[in-house]
Every structure is written in structure tokens, then in C-alpha cells.
Design a protein around this motif. Structure first.
Motif, PDB file in Angstrom:
ATOM      1  N   THR A  67       0.830  -1.193   0.000  1.00 41.86           N
ATOM      2  CA  THR A  67       0.000   0.000   0.000  1.00 41.86           C
ATOM      3  C   THR A  67       0.866   1.245   0.000  1.00 41.86           C
ATOM      4  N   ALA A  98      -0.429   0.809   5.784  1.00 43.58           N
ATOM      5  CA  ALA A  98      -1.854   1.127   5.706  1.00 43.58           C
ATOM      6  C   ALA A  98      -2.562   0.774   7.009  1.00 43.58           C
ATOM      7  N   ASN A 158      -5.472   6.039   2.165  1.00 45.60           N
ATOM      8  CA  ASN A 158      -4.839   5.230   1.137  1.00 45.60           C
ATOM      9  C   ASN A 158      -5.878   4.767   0.127  1.00 45.60           C
ATOM     10  N   SER A 159      -7.064   4.497   0.639  1.00 50.37           N
ATOM     11  CA  SER A 159      -8.044   3.851  -0.206  1.00 50.37           C
ATOM     12  C   SER A 159      -9.434   4.130   0.342  1.00 50.37           C
ATOM     13  N   THR A 166     -11.667   2.129   0.712  1.00 56.36           N
ATOM     14  CA  THR A 166     -12.169   1.044   1.555  1.00 56.36           C
ATOM     15  C   THR A 166     -11.942   1.338   3.027  1.00 56.36           C
ATOM     16  N   GLN A 167     -11.145   2.363   3.320  1.00 57.56           N
ATOM     17  CA  GLN A 167     -10.938   2.731   4.732  1.00 57.56           C
ATOM     18  C   GLN A 167     -12.038   3.656   5.240  1.00 57.56           C
TER      19      GLN A 167
END
Lengths: 598, 313, 517
Positions: C4, C242, C260-261, C263-264
């Protein structure tokens, strides 16, 4: 990260027969073997039983609930967790096995060669070992990854090489030990080639330690692989527990079960491997405690104890020490080894009583019973020990402590091993005087110096400040005698007090004991296998054979008229006209002493 | 004694040199496009050539190494190819954090491990088995798993400790303690087991020594024999294990630091090795090597000092 | 979880050429969830703990990258011009600026009375030196000033930039790293890479910072725009891992962070953060080999269109981004001239149609495309994409990329690859990023007459330029040079007491748009 410990270096000797069977009944070993067997079977048949391709993704199965098409549900990419778990098991085990295979191949080979031939390989091995111990392996693995890319097999193989010194050291030490032993030399003179010697004798010797290390190294390999993958350094195309954990922790708020299964598999496997290692060590090194940890089996004397041949002639006064029908046993396997069966002994005040018999006859065990200091695992099973009217069997340790040192004292056989190498002579002499006899430090020191002078040590002040290794054997034995008589005991138990000494020193020590006895009026129970010693200083003598007291009487009577066949045999064994030298290799504890039971 | 220390240190220096040579040439193998990566992936050949010349990468590896070694001898480990930071500075500030963690957990390991080991050896029975099983589990479960579990429970659920980060001691001693607590515990849990086992073994071994029986025969209570004589004689093996643990903990710190986002050597090692930042990797390897050699020598010296046979002759 | 980190680095790398801003047209779209007007009745002061997913690679302004690293630079440096959150050009160190009639000369009026934090005064010559250093520096985005032919100081506070040809992006570029102005004292300083000296709102406290982990800043007492200096102290924590960033969020250890994404997002929400998002990238497949040089099939437009029809974009958005994003088939910024909402679903999911097109092109049995796979991106992502395409007989074979991934990628090793590119505010920028013959992400550097004709019109701007941009977009979609999946959201989370206004097309917000709330 778990790392295999190297305790196995103390293990010698080949695995005994039936280790596997005994492991199975070992409480930890059995369970862990079953768990591991299940895991291994799962890993081996995983490719055939996995219902789905572990890398097959499906948009519709992302975080799918357990049950249904996917037994354990779907992960963040809609892959079947159950199939991934199965295949990950195969890869994780394979990784661990690869580490073990590489480490043992490299380590054992190098250890054998270096241990057997020494020289160049030895130097390189030592160097490499030191090298691996001065750098954390993970740094090496990361660097290796930068060079050769994220290959699980290479990473595990390099880790195997990196921890191969674990094997190397153990094998090297074992081979060195075996190398020096007679049978290898004998094998060589009988014309065996190096290869055959290594194959037949040396490999046999390193088998046990190598097996011992196995499970620990596999566990370390699996743990390292998981950590590496967890950090995202592994090969992304190969499903492993570490990768599943990585994904699981990342998505833990979305689905907590993602972490559960790989964590369980990883934890269970490494714990089972480590437990198996512990169980293996227990069984191979004989340190298993399960027998005593369970309910003790019933003990019974399974044979009749023959009557003692008693020459009589004892005076009627109250005996200082009376041992009757003493039985001492050690738990061994499912039953007991009974080392003293009919211990019978009477020592009167001021008397010197010799307890004689060959090694293993139970004489030292009898003496230790009186002191209440039987080696680990030994227990008085029956009989009575009455000291000055007080029954000693069944006394607590604290109650025995009030007698030991003050009223009953002990002089051991081997002077060096009976002094603590880490403390000065003075400290070891004064400590009991202060703690047990209640003297002040100053008084204790004065007493100790006086005693040292009394037992014939030329420069007491200097000896007082010395460490045991600075003394000669004779000096050390005098120190021990000084320590024993420091509190004017009524009974001195001397266990082969001269056996370990030079012949010239032996007589001096015996003289010292005799003088002290006269001076202090104490009784001496002297354990020996030497009739010369008995003849020299004993008033009465008792003869022991195989744990049974066979004959007892005044020294002169027994010497003049030995009635028991064993006593007669002992006399016949004495070489005529020569003072009897100590038997080589005889230890005070005999065959069943500390050495054998450790 | 002095010559003993000297010999140990000389061996250590030899080791570090070997380590440096091996690391340097090993890294050469895998980093053919380092200059490209420093210049950026979209940089043209001229820009790459400029970088190569600036860093001296166009010279033969052996020359590069000798150049590095020459500076290293004067204490100058160069600058990071990527961040431009002085390697000496980068490694020492970060090493101090890692060493804090490692020393903290070695101390904690020593206190708990020796206590548990001693209790197991003296009490035996259920306590012994409990200690053994705990030890085995602590030893068997990978450190990162423990670390994650600790964070989830004690930092996020209970909020007793910060989940990530490192506070310098000079900023706030109490926060410093809180910030290293979980990483140190995570590291320690894994190593207590080994130490407890070794101490237990060493003590049981010491228990069976003849002098213990002799001392006991003089009326010394078991407890006092255990705590003076048995412990003292088991200290040697225990110390050796702790020395070994220190190296293992340095490695464990790499992973734990990454998870806790602690600015120790771990994250630096991870990033510099994967980037191929040779000066930084070399700095880490050499400084780690120096610390390990110093610790090992220290252990040997203490060992020798504790053992009168070596000390008094 | 290094992956990540590398992913973030990759996002940063992609952002470089690609980041940008200013939309000439649309401007008033408040970012989702942002607290609206940030200045005003806000209590200033307090500390800001900022969580970053990338580390700063160098503090040398002339070598700077941008993307996620921009926050670091904005803390210590000012740029000549600024772009607002809605990409309007605003004054920076240049108080005023003006083009000549043929758009080849830009005159900048440098702000008076500004000093660097080392006491050096800012003047025109310093600006000239900085611009020249950037043109010769090692920034991965040196190309931002490619159109510049010469830079001169007309007087104490006037700088004239001469262009070789008009560059509609120049003003925006001067608001990025190309316009960062560093103190002359750092030009030859040995510690320039680690110790920046700028005119910006904050000063890096090197003693309190740990390189690669924590950067501590104190306010610049003499800052020329104190109204943009919202905090008493600023700390930027870099989270290499991550999971570590997630844990920091769960434990409320940061006040503001970019994720980072996406999805977090649920984690950040459950930890009490406010989610602020704005599309930043488009993600999809770059069908690079449009001439069929390596893979003949890709040379056929029907195959490229089939790939577009084969994509279950909604499914991929749900699967890869948990539904956070907007499906699309175009690569241009929603706020730019080229954008056409109708082109967001030019290729509805239709495997049958995809197969029919393949059959028509002579590939009834399907086509096989080799694409690279790297450790930066979760393996599952590759598998999901391959799985979707396989349903339409488009078979992806992944090849493991080595350490030289980027070099290989840009060198044309693969005919097609999964990627994400920044959504540049200007059509001109997108053209230069991925379409122009010389563009980095036109990896085979193929030129197309239609495209070049449109580009010439876009360069000159104005209404015709905007119309040409629309045509270019439609042409790209029709010719299927790309197979976009969706626009990815850039997410900035804020704790209670903090607010942010996301910047369109940029992963991080302007630092002055992060305020106490």
C-alpha cells in the motif's frame, strides 16, 4: 518471531525405542501430534478438496456470508475463504518444511564435516555462525527480496540458510563429543573409513538433537513467512496465512472473520509445533514429568527381604540413629525402582560406623535418607529413621532444617563439585552459621577461621577469601569437613570422603576425621566401598547388597568371620598386599543416583 | 581481562568488515537501475547519467566500496541517495528508538522471564506447567499477530495506549512511556517464553548440583539456597540467552515498528532495502553489527566478571 | 502492507505529470461533505496533526514532485500563483500576472516586502533563478515548464516568462511545484534536501522532526498572508503502513488525513471522522497498443470497444472500491471543457455485444492480452478484472513485473495495463498527460491526425478550444483508446473541530483550505 532455542545441545544419545508411541501418550505431545497430523493431511490433500480456485474472484461473492456456496464466506475480492485457507495451509507448511530442509541440510552437513575434520570448514562455520547472529534475519530477507524479487521459495530457502547455524552448532558439538570417544577411535583402528564412521557412529549421535530442533525450526519458518507476507513482502500470487491476515486486518471493520481463520490456523500450527518440540525433548531427554504429575502409582515391596546376618555385640545404650526396614524408591515409568529395600542400621553416640557395599548397593541412598536429601524423584516409601529418639520420616523440610547442620552433618565424596564455584570458601562456611546457627557475622568468621586452622589448612585467612577453583582437592575436602563440623554435630555422615582424593591425602583426611571425632565426641556414619577405610577407622560395619542390609556387626567380628556369601565375596575381591585403590568411575550416587535420573 | 575484551572486539571488527563487504556486493546484484529510480522513472538517459556521475555509480563496484569504506572509517557514512539525509544522522536517531524498544523488552523479558523461570523451577507442579504452556504459546505465536491484537484491544477498544507513533522522551517522559508500552509488550511476549524456559532449565540443572545438597545439609533453608546459590549459578546461561534475545528483538522490532509506525530502524530498513538506497542499508547493517558486537562483548565481559574462575585468575 | 505504501507512491508518481487544477468553466461545486465556507466565524489557532500516506522525497523545490506530497511543500513554500479549491487562478507570490496578446509572454508582478524565513528578501531575480533551476532540476515533472523559452527579471519585482508556444496550462503549473520559490541560500546548501527555506506559512523544525516519519512545523511569524495561517503548530505524520494509518485513525491520533483507499472510509466513519471526498483519478485499462504493434487484436477498434462493453463497471466499483466512486467511460475531468455527462455510459455492460464485436473482428474464440501485475496492487484486484473480462472471452494473462516496473511500463513492454491517472482540470493537460504523441502515458507514442488537429485548437483556448476538447473526448471514447472503469474518490477525513475543502483533481487539499471548524 519465535526462534528455536538451542537447549537441545545437551541432548545426547539416540532416540530410545518407542519414542513415537510415548509421544502419543504424552499429554502435550499426543494432542499436538494429532493437530499437526490433521493440518498436514489437510495441506497435502488441499488441492483436491478445495471446492474453488483460491485465486478465483467473483464480484458477487465479495464479503459473502458464510454458508451457501462458500463455506466460510468470501473475502474482499470475493474469493472462497475456505479454499484459500486450505491452499494457504499447503503453502505455509511447504514454506516451513523448506526452511527446515535447507537449514538441516546445510547445518548438519557443515556441522558433520566441521566437527569431524575441523580445520577450514570449522573456521568458516564458526565465522558464518557469528555472522548470522550479528544481523537480524529479517533485514537480510528484505535485502534478498530487493535482489531476487518476491519469491516465497527463495525467501524461505535463504531463511533456512540463515538459521542453519542452529543445526550446525548442535551437530558440531555432538560430533566433537563423539569424535573424542573411544569407540570412534576403535572403529578407525579396525579399518573403517571416515564415511562409514560418520554414517554409523556419528550420525547416530546427532540424530536426537537434529530431530529435536525440527519442529522449532519449522515453526520459526512458518512464523517468518507469515510475518513477511503480512508486511506485504511476499509473493502476491501465492495464498498464505500471512497474506490472509494482512487482508483480514485491513478489512477488519468490514468483516472480522477474515482475520479469525488464518490467525487460528497459524496460531494452532505454530503452538502445536512448539509443544511437540517440548514433548519431544521431554521424551528424548527423559525430563518428562507426566508420571509424577499424575496420581502416583501404588508402591509395594514385591519381594521378601532376607534377614540380616547380625554379629550382635551392640551395647544396650539408646542408639543415636536407628534405621529400620527402610525402603527408598524412585518412580520410573509406570512403576518404581526400589533402590533400598531393607535398610537397617544402628549408630550409637561416639561410634564410627562403616556402611559398605559396591556401587549401586543403596548405601548412599540410605545416607541421603537420613539427611532427608534424597535426589529428585527419590522418596522414602517405608520404614523408620529414628534420630536421638525423634522419628525423621515424615518431618517437614523446615523441621529437618533444624537438625541438619546443627545435629546431623554431611561430608560429601567429590570435594570440588560440592563447593559452589561462584562463592568464596568463607562465604560458604559462614552462611550456614549465620542463617542456620544464628551466629553474628563476626562470630561466624572467627569460628570459620578457627575451623580452617583446625582442619589443617596452612593459611586460613587466604583460604577464607579463596574461590573453590583456587584450592586443591585435599584442601577442598578439608574445607568441607570444616563446614560439616562447624556446629558440633552429633552425627556426621561422610559419603566416601576419601574416594576422590590422592592416596597420600586419603590417610590424612581419615586421620583428621578420627581426631575430630575424638575431640567432639560425635558419631560418624561413613559410606564406603573400601574395606581399608573400614578397617582403619570403623568400630562397627554394615554390609549392603542390592538395597538390602545383609550383614552387620563389630568391624573385627565381620572381618574375622564374614558369614554372608556377599561379604565373603567382597573380601575375596580385595587384591592381596596392595592398598585398595578407588574404583574408576564409581560415583557416590551409584547407578541410580543423580546422574542416571537427570 | 583486557586482552580478553580486546580479542572479542577484534573478532567483532572482523565480523563487521565481512558483513559490510557481503552486504555491499550483494546489493550491487539487484540494483542495476538505481540511478533511474533516483532520477525518476520518466527521466531520460542524460538525467540518469548525471545522477550516476553525481553518486559515482559509473565507477567499478570495488572502487565504490573502497570509497565508501574510506569515508566510513572517518565516521562519514555518506548521504541517502533518495532523501539526502546524512546516513550517520538517520541511523543514529532511528537506532536510538529501536535500541530503546529492544533494551526495554530485554529488561522486561529478563524480569518476567527470570521470575517465571525461577518460580517454575522451584514450585514445579501446576505453576510450572502453566508457565511452560504460556511460554510456548508466547514463543509460538508470531509477534505481528500479538502486536495487532494488542493494538485492537488496548489501544482502540480500551484506549489505554496510543495505537501508533512515538513520543520522544525529551518531549514528555510519560507519553514516551505510553508510546513504547505496546510495542515493547508485543516484543516481550514472544521472548519471555524462551528465557523462562532457559532459566527454568538452568535452575533445575543447578538444583541437582552437589553443592546444593551440601549447603542444604548444613541447615540452610531451601529458599535461601535457591535465591543465592542456584540463581547465581543460573545467571550465566540466562545472560547468554538474554544476549541472544537482544539480536532477535532487534529483528522483531523491524516488524513491530512498521505496524506501530514508530520511527525506528525497521521502517528505514524496509524502505531503504526495497529502494536500493545502498548508503542507508550499509549504514544500518554496520551500525546494527556494531551494536550487536558491543552487546555480545558486554555479555561476555559480565559473564567473565560473574564467573570467579575467569575473574580471579 | 508495503504494497500500500508503494501503491501510494505509485499514485503520487501518476499524479506528477498529471496533477493539476484550474477549470476555466465550471467552478462552483462544493466538495462533498465539506463544511462549506471555511473562513469566517472560525476560531483560529490550535494544533493540526496531519496524516500523510506518502513521505516527502526531497525538500528541494526545483526537484519537487507533487500529488500527495503537495501538503509538505505547501507548508514551507509559496508558489508564484495559487489555484483555489475550485481551480481558479489566484495571486500567490505574484500579485498580478498578464499574458501578451499572442499568449507567448507572461509578465508577473512579484509581491513586495516578502522575506524568506532565513531573512533573505524576495525579488525578481530570486524568482528567475528558481524557475531556471526547476527547468534544469530533477523534478519528475520538469516538463511542466517545457513551453518556457526564457525567463528574465525586467526590474526588481517584475518577471517576464517567454514561451516558445502558447501553453494553456502555464498558470496552473506555476501554482504547482513549478512555481515554488525557495531561498537562494538553499541553492548550493549541502542539507538542502532535508532543510527547506521558503516564504511559506510554516517553518520545518528539523530538530523535532524525524525524517521519514514525523515532520514538525512552527508558524512563520512574518508570514505575508496571516489569514491563511490557521494553526499554532503543524505536524505531518507519515504512515508507511496502511494498517498503521487505520490504527491511528481508529485511535484518533490524527486530525486530518488523506486515505490510502476508499475502503478505509467505514473505519474512519466509525472512528468519528467526517468524510470529504472529490473525484481525483480515473481508473481503468490503458489500451496502449492502438496500432496493434505488439498485439494485433488491439489494433482493431472493435476489439477495444468489446473490452469496453465487457466491463461490469458497477460491479468493479462495488468490488474494488466498495461503491465509492462514479462509473465512467471517459478520462476527462468532470469540471473541464471536455466533459460530457453522456460519455459516462457510452459502453453499457453487455458481454453479448462484446462477443459479437470480437466475432466481427475475427476473434470469435476470444482474444488474449498480456498485462503486467505488480505487488503494489492487491493481487485480488487483478483477478477480479480478469474474471470480469473472461466472461466475454477476453482473456488476460498477467505477467509479474519486476523492480523496473515503471520503466518497462513507459517503455512499451505491455500492450495494455491497469492504471489510474489523475483527472487533470484542463483538457490540454489531459492531452499532454496521456494522448499527445509525446505524452508519457501514450507509451507507444502514436500520433493520430484527428487528435493533432483538435489539439492545435485546444492549445489556443477560447470557445473553439472548448469545443475541440469536447470533440477530442468523444473521439477518444469512440476509438476506445482507453477502457476506464470509474472515477476514484480522493478522500480526506477530518476529526471534530477541523474542516477541509477538497480540491478538484488533486489528492490533497490546499493547506490553507484545512481550517479549524
Amino acid at each position: 518471531m519465535s526462534t528455536p532455542t538451542t537447549t537441545a545441545s545437551s541432548a545426547t544419545g539416540a532416540p530410545r525405542r518407542g519414542v513415537l508411541r510415548r509421544l502419543l501418550v504424552h499429554p502435550l505431545g499426543g494432542v499436538s501430534m494429532i493437530v499437526l497430523a490433521v493440518i498436514v493431511v489437510v495441506g497435502v490433500i488441499a488441492p483436491w478438496i478445495a471446492p474453488h480456485d483460491p485465486t478465483e474472484t467473483s464480484l458477487s461473492m465479495i464479503f459473502a456470508e458464510p454458508g451457501g456456496e462458500y463455506l466460510l464466506g468470501g473475502d474482499s475480492a470475493g474469493r472462497d475463504i475456505w479454499s484459500r485457507l486450505l491452499i494457504a495451509t499447503a503453502f505455509s507448511l511447504a514454506g516451513g518444511l523448506l526452511v527446515m530442509a535447507v537449514a538441516s541440510l546445510v547445518g548438519v552437513t557443515a556441522g558433520l564435516i566441521a566437527g569431524y575434520y575441523g580445520g577450514f570448514v570449522d573456521a568458516v562455520g564458526a565465522w558464518f555462525t557469528a555472522l548470522t547472529m550479528s544481523l537480524p534475519s529479517i533485514i537480510v530477507l528484505i535485502a534478498a527480496r530487493a535482489v531476487i524479487g518476491p519469491s516465497m521459495w527463495w525467501t524461505m530457502a535463504i531463511f533456512g540458510i540463515f538459521i542453519s547455524p542452529v543445526y550446525y552448532r548442535v551437530v558440531y558439538n555432538s560430533v566433537r563429543a563423539v569424535r573424542g570417544e573411544l569407540y570412534v577411535d576403535a572403529a578407525r583402528t579396525s579399518g573403517l573409513g571416515d564415511g562409514r564412521i560418520i554414517g554409523r557412529h556419528v550420525l547416530l549421535a546427532v540424530r536426537a538433537p537434529v530431530i529435536l530442533l525440527m519442529s522449532g525450526v519449522i515453526a520459526a519458518g512458518i512464523g517468518m513467512q507469515a510475518g513477511f507476507d503480512f508486511l506485504g513482502l511476499g509473493d502476491p500470487t501465492i495464498p498464505t496465512w500471512g497474506q490472509m491476515l494482512n487482508e483480514g486486518f485491513y478489512n477488519i471493520t468490514r468483516s472480522a472473520t477474515l482475520v479469525l481463520w488464518p490467525a487460528l490456523a497459524l496460531g494452532l500450527t505454530t503452538v502445536a509445533l512448539t509443544l511437540l518440540g517440548t514433548a519431544l525433548r521431554d521424551e528424548l531427554e527423559g525430563t518428562s514429568e507426566r508420571r509424577r504429575s499424575r496420581k502416583a502409582p501404588a508402591w509395594s515391596l514385591d519381594e521378601d527381604v532376607p534377614a540380616v546376618v547380625d554379629h550382635g555385640g551392640e551395647d544396650a545404650s539408646e542408639p543415636l540413629l536407628a534405621v529400620r526396614d527402610l525402603a527408598v524408591a524412585y518412580q520410573a515409568g509406570d512403576g518404581y525402582a526400589t533402590v533400598v529395600k531393607g535398610g537397617r542400621l544402628t549408630v550409637r553416640r561416639g561410634e564410627t560406623h562403616g556402611l559398605i557395599g559396591e556401587s549401586g548397593s543403596g548405601k548412599t541412598q540410605t545416607a541421603f535418607s537420613v539427611l532427608g536429601l534424597l535426589p529428585k524423584g527419590g522418596k522414602v516409601m517405608a520404614g523408620s529413621i529414628v534420630f536421638d529418639g525423634q522419628e525423621l520420616t515424615g518431618l517437614s523440610d523446615a523441621q529437618m532444617n533444624r537438625l541438619r547442620g546443627t545435629r546431623i552433618a554431611y561430608v560429601p565424596q567429590e570435594p570440588m563439585s560440592n563447593l559452589d564455584p561462584s562463592f568464596t570458601v568463607g562465604h560458604q562456611l559462614t552462611e550456614p552459621l549465620v542463617k542456620a546457627a544464628g551466629l553474628s557475622r563476626k562470630e561466624a568468621k572467627e569460628r570459620a577461621l578457627a575451623l580452617l586452622a583446625r582442619v589443617g589448612i596452612p593459611d586460613p585467612e587466604r583460604a577464607f577469601g579463596s574461590y573453590p577453583h583456587q584450592l586443591s582437592g585435599g584442601m577442598a575436602q578439608r574445607v568441607l569437613i570444616a563446614g560439616a563440623v562447624a556446629s558440633h554435630p552429633d552425627l556426621l555422615i561422610a559419603d566416601e570422603p576419601t574416594t576422590a582424593l590422592d592416596v597420600t591425602v586419603q590417610a590424612e583426611v581419615l586421620d583428621l576425621l578420627r581426631d575430630l571425632q575424638e575431640e567432639l565426641g560425635m558419631a560418624i556414619l561413613i559410606v564406603t566401598h573400601n574395606f581399608g577405610v573400614v578397617a582403619d577407622i570403623c568400630d562397627r560395619v554394615s554390609v549392603m547388597q542390592k538395597g538390602v542390609m545383609v550383614e552387620t556387626g563389630a568391624t573385627a567380628d565381620v572381618f574375622d568371620d564374614p558369614r554372608h556369601p556377599y561379604t565373603r565375596a567382597l573380601f575375596e575381591a580385595i587384591p592381596k598386599g596392595a592398598p585398595r585403590a578407588p574404583l574408576a568411575g564409581v560415583t557416590s550416587a551409584g547407578l541410580l543416583g543423580t546422574g542416571a535420573l537427570k | 581481562m583486557l586482552s580478553f575484551v580486546g580479542k572479542r572486539l577484534a573478532t567483532g571488527v572482523g565480523l563487521i568488515v565481512t558483513l559490510a563487504v557481503l552486504t555491499f556486493f550483494f546489493l550491487q546484484l539487484g540494483n542495476s537501475d538505481t540511478a533511474q529510480r533516483i532520477a525518476g522513472q520518466q527521466a531520460g538517459p542524460e538525467a540518469v547519467a548525471v545522477v550516476e556521475e553525481r553518486l559515482g555509480l559509473d565507477r567499478p563496484a570495488i572502487v565504490q566500496f573502497l570509497d565508501w569504506a574510506g569515508s566510513a572509517l572517518t565516521g562519514d557514512l555518506g548521504r541517502s541517495w533518495f532523501s539526502g539525509q546524512e546516513v550517520t544522522e538517520a541511523v543514529t536517531t532511528r537506532m536510538s528508538v529501536t535500541v530503546t524498544l529492544a533494551v526495554g523488552s530485554v529488561l522486561l523479558t529478563a524480569v518476567i522471564g527470570i521470575t517465571l523461570g525461577a518460580l517454575a523451577a522451584t514450585r514445579r507442579g501446576w505453576l510450572d506447567r502453566a508457565v511452560q504452556i504460556l511460554a510456548v504459546i508466547g514463543q509460538a505465536i508470531p509477534g505481528f499477530l500479538l502486536a495487532m491484537a494488542l493494538v485492537l484491544v488496548f489501544a482502540i477498544e480500551l484506549d489505554w495506549f496510543p495505537a501508533t507513533g512515538y513520543t520522544r522522551f525529551s518531549e514528555s517522559p510519560s507519553e514516551w512511556l505510553l508510546s513504547i508500552a505496546l510495542p515493547v509488550i508485543a516484543l516481550t511476549l514472544g521472548s519471555i517464553g524462551g528465557v523462562a524456559q532457559q532459566v527454568r532449565g538452568a535452575m533445575i540443572d543447578a538444583f541437582e548440583r552437589d553443592y546444593v545438597r551440601t549447603l542444604r545439609s548444613r541447615g540452610l533453608p531451601r529458599r535461601s539456597v535457591v535465591y543465592q546459590h542456584v540463581l547465581r549459578n543460573a545467571a550465566g546461561p540466562a545472560l547468554t540467552v538474554l544476549g541472544l534475545q537482544f539480536v532477535i528483538l532487534l529483528g522483531g522490532a523491524v516488524i513491530v515498528e512498521q505496524l506501530f509506525s514508530i520511527p525506528g530502524l525497521g521502517p528505514l530498513a524496509l524502505s531503504s532495502t526495497s529502494q536500493g538506497d545502498i548508503p542507508v542499508v550499509m549504514g544500518i547493517v554496520v551500525v546494527t553489527g556494531v551494536i550487536v558486537v558491543v552487546v555480545n562483548t558486554l555479555v561476555d565481559v559480565i559473564q567473565a566478571w560473574v564467573n570467579p574462575k575467569v575473574r580471579v585468575s | 502492507m508495503l504494497r500500500t505504501t508503494r501503491l501510494a507512491a505509485l499514485a503520487g508518481a501518476a499524479a506528477i505529470t498529471l496533477t493539476a487544477c484550474s477549470s476555466t468553466g465550471a467552478d462552483d461545486s462544493p466538495s462533498a461533505g465539506a463544511s462549506g465556507d471555511s473562513a469566517g466565524a472560525v476560531v483560529e489557532g490550535g494544533d493540526l496533526r496531519y496524516g500523510s500516506v506518502v513521505d516527502i522525497s526531497t525538500w528541494i523545490a526545483a526537484d519537487a514532485a507533487w500529488g500527495n506530497e503537495a501538503t509538505y511543500y505547501m507548508a514551507v513554500y509559496d508558489s508564484l500563483l495559487r489555484t483555489s479549491a475550485t481551480n481558479e487562478i489566484e495571486p500567490g507570490l505574484a500579485e498580478a500576472w498578464e499574458y501578451n496578446d499572442d499568449l507567448t509572454e507572461l509578465t508577473l508582478d512579484i509581491r513586495d516586502g516578502v522575506t524568506f524565513t532565513d531573512g533573505t528578501a524576495l525579488d525578481a531575480q530570486v524568482v528567475v533563478d528558481n524557475l531556471n533551476r526547476f527547468r534544469e532540476g530533477a523534478s519528475p515533472d520538469r516538463g511542466l515548464l517545457d513551453a518556457v523559452a526564457d525567463v528574465t527579471a525586467a526590474d526588481e519585482d517584475t518577471v517576464v516568462i517567454t514561451l516558445s508556444a502558447p501553453d494553456p496550462a502555464l498558470e496552473i503549473n506555476l501554482s504547482l511545484q513549478a512555481g515554488l520559490i525557495a531561498s537562494p541560500s538553499t541553492f548550493d546548501a549541502e542539507d538542502a534536501q532535508t532543510t527547506p527555506v521558503g516564504t511559506g506559512p510554516y517553518v520545518l523544525d528539523t530538530a523535532a522532526s524525524t525524517i521519514g516519519a514525523t515532520y514538525v512545523f512552527t508558524p512563520n511569524e512574518d508570514y505575508w498572508a496571516p489569514e491563511d495561517q490557521h494553526f499554532d503548530s503543524l505536524t505531518i505524520n507519515y504512515y508507511a503502513d496502511a494498517s498503521a494509518l487505520l490504527n491511528a485513525l481508529r485511535d484518533n491520533q490524527v486530525d486530518v488525513a488523506n486515505l490510502n483507499s476508499v475502503t478505509q472510509i467505514p473505519d474512519a466513519e466509525s472512528a468519528g471522522y467526517t468524510i470529504n471526498s472529490e473525484p481525483v483519478n480515473w481508473k481503468g485499462i490503458i489500451l496502449a497498443d492502438r496500432w496493434g504493434m505488439n498485439n494485433e487484436a488491439l489494433g482493431d477498434v472493435r476489439v477495444r470497444q468489446a473490452i469496453n462493453y465487457a466491463l461490469d463497471r458497477e460491479g468493479l466499483l462495488q468490488g474494488l472500491e466498495a461503491g465509492y466512486g462514479e462509473v465512467t467511460t471517459q478520462i476527462f475531468n468532470t469540471e473541464g471543457d471536455a466533459f460530457d455527462a453522456a460519455l459516462d455510459d457510452a459502453y453499457p455492460y453487455d458481454p453479448e455485444k462484446a462477443k459479437a464485436l470480437l466475432a466481427e473482428a475475427g476473434y470469435a474464440d476470444g482474444v488474449t492480452i498480456v498485462m503486467p501485475q505488480t505487488g503494489f496492487v492487491p493481487a485480488s484486484e487483478y483477478e477480479l478484472i480478469a474474471g470480469v473480462l473472461a466472461e466475454s472471452n477476453i482473456f488476460i494473462e498477467y505477467e509479474q513485473a519486476g523492480e523496473s516496473f515503471f520503466g518497462d511500463l513507459l517503455g512499451g513492454t505491455w500492450s495494455a495495463f491497469n492504471f489510474g491517472l489523475n483527472q487533470e482540470p484542463l483538457a490540454w493537460q489531459t492531452y499532454n498527460q496521456a494522448i499527445a504523441p509525446g505524452a508519457a502515458w501514450n507509451v507507444f507514442h502514436q500520433a493520430d491526425e484527428t487528435v493533432e488537429g483538435l489539439a492545435a485548437r485546444i492549445r489556443l483556448g477560447g470557445e473553439d478550444g472548448a469545443a475541440a476538447a469536447q470533440e477530442l473526448n468523444a473521439y477518444m471514447v469512440e476509438e476506445a483508446w482507453f477502457a476506464p472503469f470509474y472515477r476514484v474518490l480522493g478522500v480526506i477525513v477530518t476529526a471534530d473541530g477541523f474542516a477541509v475543502t477538497n480540491k478538484s483533481g488533486q489528492a490533497v487539499a490546499n493547506l490553507w483550505d484545512i481550517t479549524p471548524a
